[in-house]
Design a protein around this motif. Structure first.
Motif, PDB file in Angstrom:
ATOM      1  N   PHE A  34       0.929  -1.195   0.070  1.00 32.29           N
ATOM      2  CA  PHE A  34       0.057   0.106  -0.091  1.00 32.29           C
ATOM      3  C   PHE A  34       0.933   1.247  -0.168  1.00 32.29           C
ATOM      4  CE2 PHE A  34      -3.887  -2.388   1.148  1.00 32.29           C
ATOM      5  CZ  PHE A  34      -3.418  -3.541   1.600  1.00 32.29           C
ATOM      6  N   TYR A  36       0.682   5.253   0.890  1.00 30.12           N
ATOM      7  CA  TYR A  36       0.079   6.272   1.459  1.00 30.12           C
ATOM      8  C   TYR A  36       0.722   7.500   1.351  1.00 30.12           C
ATOM      9  CZ  TYR A  36      -2.252   2.706   4.201  1.00 30.12           C
ATOM     10  OH  TYR A  36      -3.032   1.506   4.499  1.00 30.12           O
ATOM     11  N   GLN A  38       1.067  11.469   3.636  1.00 29.42           N
ATOM     12  CA  GLN A  38       0.632  12.152   4.770  1.00 29.42           C
ATOM     13  C   GLN A  38       1.251  13.626   4.610  1.00 29.42           C
ATOM     14  OE1 GLN A  38       2.265  10.584   8.619  1.00 29.42           O
ATOM     15  NE2 GLN A  38       0.450  11.327   9.675  1.00 29.42           N
ATOM     16  N   SER A  43      -3.743  13.105   8.459  1.00 32.22           N
ATOM     17  CA  SER A  43      -3.702  11.565   8.641  1.00 32.22           C
ATOM     18  C   SER A  43      -3.198  10.880   7.448  1.00 32.22           C
ATOM     19  CB  SER A  43      -5.036  10.850   9.032  1.00 32.22           C
ATOM     20  OG  SER A  43      -4.849   9.727   8.942  1.00 32.22           O
ATOM     21  N   LEU A  44      -2.775   9.693   7.616  1.00 35.75           N
ATOM     22  CA  LEU A  44      -2.023   9.112   6.434  1.00 35.75           C
ATOM     23  C   LEU A  44      -3.381   8.792   5.240  1.00 35.75           C
ATOM     24  CD1 LEU A  44      -0.400   7.717   8.726  1.00 35.75           C
ATOM     25  CD2 LEU A  44       0.224   6.058   7.037  1.00 35.75           C
ATOM     26  N   LEU A  46      -4.543   6.744   1.989  1.00 35.49           N
ATOM     27  CA  LEU A  46      -4.187   5.758   0.945  1.00 35.49           C
ATOM     28  C   LEU A  46      -4.207   6.373  -0.045  1.00 35.49           C
ATOM     29  CD1 LEU A  46      -3.692   2.701   0.690  1.00 35.49           C
ATOM     30  CD2 LEU A  46      -6.108   2.194   0.470  1.00 35.49           C
ATOM     31  N   THR A  49      -3.234   0.932  -3.881  1.00 35.21           N
ATOM     32  CA  THR A  49      -2.871  -0.651  -3.579  1.00 35.21           C
ATOM     33  C   THR A  49      -2.228  -1.349  -4.647  1.00 35.21           C
ATOM     34  OG1 THR A  49      -4.879  -0.640  -2.057  1.00 35.21           O
ATOM     35  CG2 THR A  49      -4.101  -2.720  -2.612  1.00 35.21           C
ATOM     36  N   PHE A  91       5.123  13.368   2.825  1.00 34.30           N
ATOM     37  CA  PHE A  91       5.637  12.266   3.534  1.00 34.30           C
ATOM     38  C   PHE A  91       4.922  10.958   2.846  1.00 34.30           C
ATOM     39  CE2 PHE A  91       7.962  10.156   6.363  1.00 34.30           C
ATOM     40  CZ  PHE A  91       7.580   9.320   7.344  1.00 34.30           C
ATOM     41  N   ILE A  93       4.530   7.081   2.383  1.00 34.98           N
ATOM     42  CA  ILE A  93       4.942   5.826   3.232  1.00 34.98           C
ATOM     43  C   ILE A  93       4.341   4.558   2.481  1.00 34.98           C
ATOM     44  CG2 ILE A  93       4.784   4.880   5.649  1.00 34.98           C
ATOM     45  CD1 ILE A  93       3.885   7.502   6.519  1.00 34.98           C
ATOM     46  N   PHE A 108       4.997  -1.121   8.096  1.00 35.37           N
ATOM     47  CA  PHE A 108       4.985   0.214   7.612  1.00 35.37           C
ATOM     48  C   PHE A 108       6.622   0.362   7.274  1.00 35.37           C
ATOM     49  CE2 PHE A 108       1.304   2.625   7.006  1.00 35.37           C
ATOM     50  CZ  PHE A 108       0.439   2.021   7.760  1.00 35.37           C
TER      51      PHE A 108
ATOM     52  N   GLU B  43       7.350   6.972  10.804  1.00 39.43           N
ATOM     53  CA  GLU B  43       6.281   6.087  10.240  1.00 39.43           C
ATOM     54  C   GLU B  43       5.480   5.525  11.351  1.00 39.43           C
ATOM     55  OE1 GLU B  43       9.244   5.259  10.679  1.00 39.43           O
ATOM     56  OE2 GLU B  43       9.324   3.071  11.176  1.00 39.43           O
ATOM     57  N   PRO B  44       4.269   5.293  11.280  1.00 42.80           N
ATOM     58  CA  PRO B  44       3.449   4.589  12.368  1.00 42.80           C
ATOM     59  C   PRO B  44       3.939   3.181  12.447  1.00 42.80           C
ATOM     60  CG  PRO B  44       2.137   5.198  10.277  1.00 42.80           C
ATOM     61  CD  PRO B  44       3.479   5.290   9.872  1.00 42.80           C
ATOM     62  N   LEU B  87      -2.770   6.886  16.195  1.00 45.85           N
ATOM     63  CA  LEU B  87      -3.821   6.683  15.348  1.00 45.85           C
ATOM     64  C   LEU B  87      -4.383   5.252  15.184  1.00 45.85           C
ATOM     65  CD1 LEU B  87      -0.955   7.323  12.566  1.00 45.85           C
ATOM     66  CD2 LEU B  87      -2.472   9.112  13.279  1.00 45.85           C
ATOM     67  N   LEU B  99      -6.863  -0.250   5.049  1.00 50.30           N
ATOM     68  CA  LEU B  99      -6.937   0.594   6.246  1.00 50.30           C
ATOM     69  C   LEU B  99      -7.309   1.926   6.117  1.00 50.30           C
ATOM     70  CD1 LEU B  99      -3.975  -0.846   8.467  1.00 50.30           C
ATOM     71  CD2 LEU B  99      -6.363  -1.379   8.307  1.00 50.30           C
ATOM     72  N   PHE B 101      -7.232   5.188   8.117  1.00 46.11           N
ATOM     73  CA  PHE B 101      -6.603   5.856   9.546  1.00 46.11           C
ATOM     74  C   PHE B 101      -7.426   7.198   9.922  1.00 46.11           C
ATOM     75  CE2 PHE B 101      -2.803   3.717  10.203  1.00 46.11           C
ATOM     76  CZ  PHE B 101      -2.486   3.071   8.881  1.00 46.11           C
ATOM     77  N   GLY B 102      -7.417   7.314  11.335  1.00 49.35           N
ATOM     78  CA  GLY B 102      -7.933   8.530  11.818  1.00 49.35           C
ATOM     79  C   GLY B 102      -6.835   9.672  11.817  1.00 49.35           C
ATOM     80  N   THR B 103      -7.212  10.820  11.991  1.00 49.79           N
ATOM     81  CA  THR B 103      -6.059  11.494  12.112  1.00 49.79           C
ATOM     82  C   THR B 103      -4.997  11.712  13.180  1.00 49.79           C
ATOM     83  OG1 THR B 103      -7.790  13.192  13.065  1.00 49.79           O
ATOM     84  CG2 THR B 103      -7.455  13.591  10.778  1.00 49.79           C
TER      85      THR B 103
END
Lengths: 117, 111
Positions: A34, A36, A38, A43-44, A46, A49, A91, A93, A108, B43-44, B87, B99, B101-103
């Motif tokens: 995936f 992403y 940011q 938030s991240l 998407l 995919t 950013f 990711i 990640f 990164e998360p 998150l 997925l 994600f929330g902020t």
């Protein structure tokens, strides 16, 4: 544990340049990766995919001709930002998921900070 | 309505405090739920998955409320090193694991 490596970690380049980002799964086979993006304090989101051996599926609003994705093997996916402009600075990711249980979380990469001047 | 919503915070708490975050989701078909921790400009990193029966990992407890469509994260005995953005992530539905994600909720633990 599963390790995902992303390269480069930081890119600074001029407007109009194309930038390639690599995402590798180091110790497992990633059937799905995936991508992403940011932006600061957000938030991240998407972008797309990527499935090995097939075309990527892009999220609504993401230009597939601008963000080229290639997933040629079970351990490597690349994202190319073509003709990048300052608004593409972000950013980026990647994450990867293996062959096993679909309820497992994504792993990640450590991200690529892209700055377009 | 956003698919996944979190209070952005920041939550400012002293060391040793207990703090809880909630995250609501809109897709009732969601099956998988996770809490990630993200440090500034990094990164998360997966903190924990959230199971239907609730689960605990040391000072961290995660719970799922399907009826009200929210998940929670409780942190006990906060440490300075817990300062980060948390998150929540929810899969978009059954089957394929995309997925959302929330902020994120920012936590600041002070001495």
């Amino acid at each position: 544990g599963a390790v995902v490596s992303q390269h480069p970690s930081r890119v600074i380049c001029k407007s109009g340049t194309s930038v390639k980002i690599e995402c590798r799964s180091l110790d497992f086979q990633a059937t799905t990766m995936f991508w992403y993006r940011q932006f600061p304090k957000q938030s991240l989101m998407l972008m797309a995919t990527s499935n090995e051996g097939s075309k990527a599926t892009y999220e609504q609003g993401v230009e597939k001709d601008k963000f080229l994705i290639n997933h040629a093997s079970l351990t490597l996916s690349t994202l190319t930002v073509t003709s990048a402009h300052p608004e593409d600075s972000s950013f980026y990711i990647c994450s990867a998921r293996g062959l096993t249980d679909s309820n497992q979380p994504q792993h990640f990469g450590d991200g690529t900070r892209l700055s377009i001047l | 309505r956003k698919e996944v919503e979190q209070d952005p915070g920041p939550f400012n708490v002293p060391e040793g405090a207990t703090v809880a975050f909630n995250c609501t989701y809109s897709n009732s078909a969601s099956q998988s739920f996770f809490w990630y921790r993200q440090d500034c400009r990094k990164e998360p990193k997966l903190l924990m998955s959230v199971y239907s029966s609730g689960n605990e990992d040391g000072r961290f407890t995660a719970q799922l409320n399907r009826a009200s469509q929210y998940i929670s994260l409780l942190i006990r005995d906060s440490k300075l090193s817990d300062s980060a953005t948390y998150l929540c992530a929810v899969n978009k539905g059954t089957g394929f694991q995309k997925l959302v994600f929330g902020t994120g909720t920012r936590l600041l633990v002070s001495p």
